[in-house]
Write a protein that holds these residues in place. Sequence first.
Motif, PDB file in Angstrom:
ATOM      1  N   GLY A   1       0.775  -1.234   0.000  1.00 34.25           N
ATOM      2  CA  GLY A   1       0.000   0.000   0.000  1.00 34.25           C
ATOM      3  C   GLY A   1       0.806   1.283   0.000  1.00 34.25           C
ATOM      4  N   THR A   2       0.094   2.372   0.321  1.00 33.00           N
ATOM      5  CA  THR A   2       0.583   3.736   0.121  1.00 33.00           C
ATOM      6  C   THR A   2       1.942   4.013   0.732  1.00 33.00           C
ATOM      7  OG1 THR A   2      -1.651   4.600  -0.025  1.00 33.00           O
ATOM      8  CG2 THR A   2       0.069   6.152   0.560  1.00 33.00           C
ATOM      9  N   THR A   3       2.111   3.711   2.035  1.00 37.66           N
ATOM     10  CA  THR A   3       3.362   4.058   2.711  1.00 37.66           C
ATOM     11  C   THR A   3       4.556   3.434   2.010  1.00 37.66           C
ATOM     12  OG1 THR A   3       2.195   4.173   4.818  1.00 37.66           O
ATOM     13  CG2 THR A   3       4.591   4.005   4.900  1.00 37.66           C
ATOM     14  N   PHE A   4       4.449   2.154   1.700  1.00 35.83           N
ATOM     15  CA  PHE A   4       5.585   1.447   1.116  1.00 35.83           C
ATOM     16  C   PHE A   4       5.794   1.843  -0.342  1.00 35.83           C
ATOM     17  CE2 PHE A   4       4.669  -0.868   4.887  1.00 35.83           C
ATOM     18  CZ  PHE A   4       5.913  -1.305   5.331  1.00 35.83           C
ATOM     19  N   ILE A   5       4.723   2.186  -1.043  1.00 33.49           N
ATOM     20  CA  ILE A   5       4.874   2.672  -2.412  1.00 33.49           C
ATOM     21  C   ILE A   5       5.652   3.987  -2.423  1.00 33.49           C
ATOM     22  CG2 ILE A   5       3.613   3.653  -4.373  1.00 33.49           C
ATOM     23  CD1 ILE A   5       1.466   1.535  -3.875  1.00 33.49           C
ATOM     24  N   LYS A   6       5.281   4.911  -1.551  1.00 38.46           N
ATOM     25  CA  LYS A   6       5.970   6.198  -1.512  1.00 38.46           C
ATOM     26  C   LYS A   6       7.421   6.040  -1.030  1.00 38.46           C
ATOM     27  CE  LYS A   6       4.231   9.247  -2.724  1.00 38.46           C
ATOM     28  NZ  LYS A   6       3.986   9.698  -4.114  1.00 38.46           N
ATOM     29  N   LEU A   7       7.641   5.142  -0.031  1.00 40.69           N
ATOM     30  CA  LEU A   7       9.009   4.897   0.425  1.00 40.69           C
ATOM     31  C   LEU A   7       9.855   4.306  -0.700  1.00 40.69           C
ATOM     32  CD1 LEU A   7       8.446   3.419   4.000  1.00 40.69           C
ATOM     33  CD2 LEU A   7       9.364   5.664   3.433  1.00 40.69           C
ATOM     34  N   ALA A   8       9.259   3.376  -1.455  1.00 36.97           N
ATOM     35  CA  ALA A   8      10.004   2.730  -2.542  1.00 36.97           C
ATOM     36  C   ALA A   8      10.291   3.718  -3.666  1.00 36.97           C
ATOM     37  CB  ALA A   8       9.220   1.537  -3.072  1.00 36.97           C
ATOM     38  N   GLN A   9       9.358   4.641  -3.938  1.00 35.99           N
ATOM     39  CA  GLN A   9       9.628   5.665  -4.941  1.00 35.99           C
ATOM     40  C   GLN A   9      10.797   6.539  -4.510  1.00 35.99           C
ATOM     41  OE1 GLN A   9       5.725   7.417  -5.238  1.00 35.99           O
ATOM     42  NE2 GLN A   9       5.134   6.125  -6.968  1.00 35.99           N
ATOM     43  N   GLY A  10      10.862   6.833  -3.204  1.00 37.34           N
ATOM     44  CA  GLY A  10      12.020   7.565  -2.697  1.00 37.34           C
ATOM     45  C   GLY A  10      13.288   6.741  -2.767  1.00 37.34           C
ATOM     46  N   LEU A  11      13.155   5.421  -2.491  1.00 34.19           N
ATOM     47  CA  LEU A  11      14.308   4.533  -2.555  1.00 34.19           C
ATOM     48  C   LEU A  11      14.849   4.416  -3.974  1.00 34.19           C
ATOM     49  CD1 LEU A  11      16.069   2.621  -0.847  1.00 34.19           C
ATOM     50  CD2 LEU A  11      14.452   0.792  -1.402  1.00 34.19           C
ATOM     51  N   SER A  12      13.981   4.598  -4.971  1.00 35.74           N
ATOM     52  CA  SER A  12      14.435   4.516  -6.366  1.00 35.74           C
ATOM     53  C   SER A  12      15.442   5.615  -6.693  1.00 35.74           C
ATOM     54  CB  SER A  12      13.245   4.589  -7.330  1.00 35.74           C
ATOM     55  OG  SER A  12      12.632   5.869  -7.294  1.00 35.74           O
ATOM     56  N   LEU A  13      15.519   6.655  -5.850  1.00 38.51           N
ATOM     57  CA  LEU A  13      16.546   7.688  -6.026  1.00 38.51           C
ATOM     58  C   LEU A  13      17.930   7.174  -5.654  1.00 38.51           C
ATOM     59  CD1 LEU A  13      14.824  10.798  -4.386  1.00 38.51           C
ATOM     60  CD2 LEU A  13      15.275  10.485  -6.805  1.00 38.51           C
ATOM     61  N   ARG A  14      17.984   6.143  -4.799  1.00 39.96           N
ATOM     62  CA  ARG A  14      19.258   5.722  -4.242  1.00 39.96           C
ATOM     63  C   ARG A  14      20.033   4.877  -5.233  1.00 39.96           C
ATOM     64  NH1 ARG A  14      20.289   8.563   0.445  1.00 39.96           N
ATOM     65  NH2 ARG A  14      22.266   7.776  -0.312  1.00 39.96           N
ATOM     66  N   MET A  15      20.618   5.552  -6.200  1.00 36.98           N
ATOM     67  CA  MET A  15      21.412   4.857  -7.210  1.00 36.98           C
ATOM     68  C   MET A  15      22.655   4.219  -6.606  1.00 36.98           C
ATOM     69  SD  MET A  15      21.098   7.444 -10.461  1.00 36.98           S
ATOM     70  CE  MET A  15      21.535   8.910  -9.560  1.00 36.98           C
ATOM     71  N   ASP A  16      23.045   4.666  -5.388  1.00 39.65           N
ATOM     72  CA  ASP A  16      24.222   4.097  -4.754  1.00 39.65           C
ATOM     73  C   ASP A  16      23.896   2.819  -3.989  1.00 39.65           C
ATOM     74  OD1 ASP A  16      22.618   5.575  -3.051  1.00 39.65           O
ATOM     75  OD2 ASP A  16      24.255   6.140  -1.715  1.00 39.65           O
ATOM     76  N   LEU A  17      22.613   2.471  -3.856  1.00 45.65           N
ATOM     77  CA  LEU A  17      22.232   1.295  -3.080  1.00 45.65           C
ATOM     78  C   LEU A  17      21.591   0.206  -3.921  1.00 45.65           C
ATOM     79  CD1 LEU A  17      20.702   2.913   0.151  1.00 45.65           C
ATOM     80  CD2 LEU A  17      23.010   2.031  -0.184  1.00 45.65           C
ATOM     81  N   LEU A  18      20.808   0.584  -4.931  1.00 46.54           N
ATOM     82  CA  LEU A  18      20.028  -0.394  -5.690  1.00 46.54           C
ATOM     83  C   LEU A  18      20.569  -0.572  -7.101  1.00 46.54           C
ATOM     84  CD1 LEU A  18      16.323   0.516  -4.794  1.00 46.54           C
ATOM     85  CD2 LEU A  18      17.650  -1.415  -3.971  1.00 46.54           C
TER      86      LEU A  18
END
Length: 527
Positions: free
Chosen positions: A41-58
């Motif tokens: 749901g919403t919380t994890f979708i928004k967190l994952a969209q933010g995580l998609s910025l982390r080019m140094d981690l993923l």
Amino acid sequence: MLRTPRSIEIILAFGGFALAWLRHRPQELPQRFKQTIERLGTTFIKLAQGLSLRMDLLPKAYRDALAELQSRVAPFPGAEAIVAIETAFGAPLDQLFARFDTQPLAAASVAQIHRAEMPDGRAVIVKVRRPGIVRQVGRDLRLLRRIVRGATWLLPGLRRQRPLALIDELGKQLFGELDLRHEAQNVRRLAAALRQQGGLHVPAVIDPLVTADVMVQEFAPGRPVSERFGTPAGEELAVSLLDAYLHQLFVVGAFHADPHPGNLFARDDGRLCLHDFGLVGSLDTLSRQALGRMLEAVIYRDAEAALASAIELGFVAGAFDRRALQRGIDTILAELQGQPLAEWSLAETLWRIAQLGAGEHFRIPRHLLVLLRALFLLESTLRALDPRFDLVGELMKRREVLQTALAAPVAGPAGPRPAGQLALRSVRDLPRLLSHWLQQAHADDGRPPIAIHHRGLERLESRLERVGNRMVLALLALGLYVGGAVLMLHSAGPWLYGVPIAAVVAFVAAAGLSLKLIAAVFRSEGL
């Protein structure tokens, strides 16, 4: 009907992904991870969209999958939106608007949009935050932190990635996005800065109709920019978009950080219209100058200047081997020389340089990741609008924009950079560097700051920390074994099947610590 506790739901969802990971099907994992996030749901979708910025981690496959995340949520009733609007502004709806469409124009996980008309006849949109979303996000983040804290206890190797700090960073970003006043502030800032850019339009915020829950904004109709891809109109829009971003990056110091085609609309008057200002990046004066020098160094294949700019930008931190980094940058720049200028990706080049400086214990600052992501999206959109778009050539035509950032003349596109320009840059930077050095000396009782870097001490420090932790575990286990034996000898406390309960508890705890210690030794392949 019984409902599964949220914590169990989260654990089961990620447990299912872990099982898929154990089946060793790497090509399927990014989409499986995306599906797992969507189910939560919403919380994890928004967190994952933010995580998609982390080019140094993923890895790129995961970033691409998370960037495609869409919230599959139904709109909430128009009656609830009306209650939220009247509560936010303290007035009945008919006093605020001459007309209000209860059927939403669009709905997303955080908010939904309704069309309306002001009493003076202006067409507007009303963005209303989803009721209860702040409470839901706060609850999910608390549960996630508890689950991750437990996971790091079971799997100590996770601590090196600092997952709790990452959750806190993403949570702070998400709460900022939930506050519509933050988005309104971004709109005002960029609207004022881009007013002189004739090819770009930013829909104005209707003040004072802005609260944390509701924002009223000018209605700016347009056609999806994708309809202009590969057309003469698309070529003109690409030039306008580049000019707008050069102005944002090098003059304003604030930029719309999500320039994908879904946030761009083509107006009938030929201008581009920007939407969705939830993510806006910023660059201070020194960072703008460093970015300008970095682009200049890449174009001229100047590895030394590129390294100096990377350090200023913050791509390199801590102790590092300057010669090794410069050789790495020179290799990256040399690879560009074999490609046509129109195919150069400046964003990809900056990202590869940033990766050179990101060591084991260094995480690229979020504001730089926002910048890199914006540059990747900008290049992609420019080349979608005009497949033959020559980014380097267009930048060379706009040398005066870079000159504003560099405060020094820029040489022509042919031949080596003039030595006088290099000397002038050094002379220009000398007063600033000397002033910074003297300020540090003054702050430290007049003693000039001299940094001495020891190479390899970080690894030794980490190893000593692990040894210390193992010694503590061993001593605790030994103490519990001794304590359990003493309790057995003295038959202390209540009994269970002829054995003192306290002694059993001590032995079980000692055995658990021993197993944890043995597992740690085996993971390190030795004592």
